[in-house]
Design an enzyme around this catalytic site. Sequence first.
Site, PDB file in Angstrom:
ATOM      1  N   LYS A  90      70.545  -0.594 147.103  1.00 29.46           N
ATOM      2  CA  LYS A  90      70.391  -0.270 148.533  1.00 29.46           C
ATOM      3  C   LYS A  90      69.081   0.445 148.864  1.00 29.46           C
ATOM      4  O   LYS A  90      68.560   0.327 149.963  1.00 29.46           O
ATOM      5  CB  LYS A  90      71.593   0.527 149.021  1.00 29.46           C
ATOM      6  CG  LYS A  90      72.836  -0.343 149.102  1.00 29.46           C
ATOM      7  CD  LYS A  90      73.904   0.255 149.981  1.00 29.46           C
ATOM      8  CE  LYS A  90      74.979  -0.775 150.311  1.00 29.46           C
ATOM      9  NZ  LYS A  90      75.894  -1.024 149.174  1.00 29.46           N
ATOM     10  N   GLU A 112      75.086   2.814 159.531  1.00 28.19           N
ATOM     11  CA  GLU A 112      76.534   2.725 159.368  1.00 28.19           C
ATOM     12  C   GLU A 112      76.825   2.822 157.878  1.00 28.19           C
ATOM     13  O   GLU A 112      75.968   2.509 157.054  1.00 28.19           O
ATOM     14  CB  GLU A 112      77.040   1.381 159.897  1.00 28.19           C
ATOM     15  CG  GLU A 112      76.912   0.197 158.920  1.00 28.19           C
ATOM     16  CD  GLU A 112      75.474  -0.225 158.626  1.00 28.19           C
ATOM     17  OE1 GLU A 112      74.567   0.151 159.401  1.00 28.19           O
ATOM     18  OE2 GLU A 112      75.254  -0.923 157.617  1.00 28.19           O
ATOM     19  N   SER A 369      74.322  -4.682 140.571  1.00 26.90           N
ATOM     20  CA  SER A 369      73.849  -4.066 141.819  1.00 26.90           C
ATOM     21  C   SER A 369      74.001  -2.546 141.875  1.00 26.90           C
ATOM     22  O   SER A 369      73.308  -1.899 142.655  1.00 26.90           O
ATOM     23  CB  SER A 369      74.571  -4.699 143.011  1.00 26.90           C
ATOM     24  OG  SER A 369      75.970  -4.553 142.882  1.00 26.90           O
TER      25      SER A 369
HETATM   26  C1  PLP Z   1      76.919  -1.922 149.111  1.00 28.28           C
HETATM   27  C2  PLP Z   1      77.021  -2.507 147.761  1.00 28.28           C
HETATM   28  C3  PLP Z   1      77.269  -3.887 147.562  1.00 28.28           C
HETATM   29  C4  PLP Z   1      77.579  -4.830 148.677  1.00 28.28           C
HETATM   30  O1  PLP Z   1      76.538  -5.103 149.548  1.00 28.28           O
HETATM   31  P1  PLP Z   1      75.708  -6.460 149.534  1.00 28.28           P
HETATM   32  O2  PLP Z   1      74.965  -6.414 150.815  1.00 28.28           O
HETATM   33  O3  PLP Z   1      76.676  -7.598 149.464  1.00 28.28           O
HETATM   34  O4  PLP Z   1      74.835  -6.432 148.349  1.00 28.28           O
HETATM   35  C5  PLP Z   1      77.262  -4.381 146.277  1.00 28.28           C
HETATM   36  N1  PLP Z   1      77.055  -3.572 145.216  1.00 28.28           N
HETATM   37  C6  PLP Z   1      76.834  -2.253 145.359  1.00 28.28           C
HETATM   38  C7  PLP Z   1      76.636  -1.426 144.142  1.00 28.28           C
HETATM   39  C8  PLP Z   1      76.808  -1.678 146.635  1.00 28.28           C
HETATM   40  O5  PLP Z   1      76.595  -0.349 146.752  1.00 28.28           O
END
Ligand code: PLP
Length: 384
Positions: A90, A112, A369
């Site tokens: 993020k 948000e 992610s």
């Molecule tokens: C917020 C989040 C997501 C989901 O958001 P996307 O926009 O689909 O990437 C996925 N993985 C993590 C670790 C997150 O914090």
Amino acid sequence: MALADPGPSGRFGDFGGRFVPETLVPACQDLEKAFRAAWGDPEFHSELDRLLHDYAGRPSPLSDCDRLSEELGVRVLLKREDLNHTGSHKINNVLGQALLARRMGKKRLVAETGAGQHGVASATAAALMGMECVVYMGEVDIARQALNVFRMQLLGAEVRPAMSGSRTLKDAINEAMRDWVATVETTHYCLGSVMGPHPYPWMVREFHSVIGTEARAQCDERLGGPPDIVTACVGGGSNAIGIFSGFVDTDADLVGVEPAGGAAVGRGVPGVVHGSKSFLLQDEWGQVSEATSISAGLDYPGVGPEHSHLATIGRARYESVTDAEVVEAFSLLSRTEGIIPALEPAHALAWVSRDRAELAGKTVLINMSGRGDKDVAEMMEILG
Ligand SMILES: *Cc1c(COP(=O)(O)O)cnc(C)c1O
């Protein structure tokens, strides 16, 4: 072929667009204009690259998972977005948007948040740049995510409860948009995924394309070319589109993995929510349904419009996994590789693990992610 610029209409095939109240149209147009100018300006890029390197810790490594690969019979590589500052992908997007806001002369960010991850990242960028920050969060989520609420406050942000509807993420988005309409002269709305009205789906994708660009070069060096499959979890779809963007022009299969209880591409129908047209979970009367998933970060009934487009043209496909499969994958990666994943990317691994017979002998790149620290307490209740 790289992923296309959606042009002034903000369309990805049949999806996307800008479905907003009259009062927000000029704000979206100004933002689009500012982003186009910034994105074409080498000075903006060098400032952003410097922050991504010196502050966020990029480039993130590519990790080969030897023990996991042996156990699955599939060669698994991870793109380590979990090692970024604040623990997920993020930060790429918020640093980009905060820099852009500063360039536009805005002194205040609104954002948000659902589970709190995007709120924490936004509060972080605001602190770094000396901006005021207000984060809207559903009242229900505030109660569930006390630690992240406190984190945002420590970082100097104000957390405001969204009290309408189901008092969760989609209501927080509505509140943030309402704030933006009223304060647009001074405020930038820092949206957290590849959704919302044009230019957000495109702009947020571009800010996350660094993931794909790095991963492509790392795969070229490590594997001599792209992997067979590139996969990522899909909530709004920002981490997935970020890594896909580096591989759309290759033969690699692109696979997005949704939670079974929030499979907008898998089970949704086209509809309009939060400013754009995309696949959306709706009930028989066309009301937006609540998504349910073990991971709060994927608990969203919609999906970014470009994913709907990629699914429709067949360039990407979308699978779904159950909460039980995700819990198993969470343990599997922890045990075999010493990496505790966030529950969101555990979805992508859960798909690889479940379908390993079909994937035998292939090379799979998973976008890791985020890290699992935020989920350990919840897992302790389930597994402990
Ligand atoms: C917020 C989040 C997501 C989901 O958001 P996307 O926009 O689909 O990437 C996925 N993985 C993590 C670790 C997150 O914090």
